[in-house]
Design a protein around this motif. Structure first.
Motif, PDB file in Angstrom:
ATOM      1  N   UNK A  73       0.849  -1.200   0.000  1.00  0.00           N
ATOM      2  CA  UNK A  73       0.000   0.000   0.000  1.00  0.00           C
ATOM      3  C   UNK A  73       0.876   1.239   0.000  1.00  0.00           C
ATOM      4  N   UNK A  74       0.420   2.262  -0.719  1.00  0.00           N
ATOM      5  CA  UNK A  74       1.205   3.479  -0.900  1.00  0.00           C
ATOM      6  C   UNK A  74       0.291   4.675  -1.124  1.00  0.00           C
ATOM      7  N   UNK A  75       0.912   5.853  -1.060  1.00  0.00           N
ATOM      8  CA  UNK A  75       0.242   7.055  -1.529  1.00  0.00           C
ATOM      9  C   UNK A  75       0.467   7.101  -3.037  1.00  0.00           C
ATOM     10  N   UNK A  76      -0.563   7.411  -3.827  1.00  0.00           N
ATOM     11  CA  UNK A  76      -0.385   7.426  -5.280  1.00  0.00           C
ATOM     12  C   UNK A  76       0.550   8.545  -5.726  1.00  0.00           C
ATOM     13  N   UNK A  77       1.168   8.338  -6.861  1.00  0.00           N
ATOM     14  CA  UNK A  77       2.100   9.318  -7.411  1.00  0.00           C
ATOM     15  C   UNK A  77       3.066   8.625  -8.340  1.00  0.00           C
TER      16      UNK A  77
END
Length: 134
Positions: free
Chosen positions: A35-39
């Motif tokens: 899981x990550x922050x989008x970008x």
């Protein structure tokens, strides 16, 4: 003589809606399912805000407003590369819905649920920084 490690510079959108933050699950590559922050990667000569808007359009088919820089994370714990990640607080424009074009899942997380997903190691420092603001 040792081979120089690859260094990647990226921007990440911490997209806030109400009292929740968007987390996305990677659908490809060595870090698949994390899981990550989008970008994504910054193109040569590209401003951070421009890169963020382009990446979110490409990944989520959404338009964002970039509000403020939250944290820059320097992370060297990945096997194949070192990472500099510039994280910005953002919001969706025009009540945009998101469409997952590159991720396999997304969740809106509240302060109480922020740590319930398996964040990628480089994103943890940003999660800790945003937790204090929720």
């Amino acid at each position: 003589m040792s081979e120089q490690r690859k260094h990647i510079e990226v921007v990440a959108a911490i997209i806030k809606k109400g009292n929740t933050i968007l987390a996305t699950q990677r659908g490809y590559g060595d870090l698949k399912d994390g899981w990550e922050f989008p970008g994504g990667k910054i193109e040569p000569g590209e401003a951070h805000e421009v890169a963020l808007k382009r990446e979110i359009q490409e990944e989520l088919k959404a338009e964002i407003a970039v509000q403020e820089h939250i944290i820059t994370v320097e992370y060297s714990g990945y096997e194949k590369f070192d990472l500099t990640m510039h994280c910005y607080l953002c919001s969706l424009l025009n009540d945009s819905d998101i469409t997952l074009l590159e991720h396999e899942a997304a969740k809106w997380l509240s302060k109480d649920t922020l740590y319930t997903v398996d964040w990628l190691p480089a994103d943890i420092e940003a999660v800790d920084a945003i937790y204090k603001r929720l």
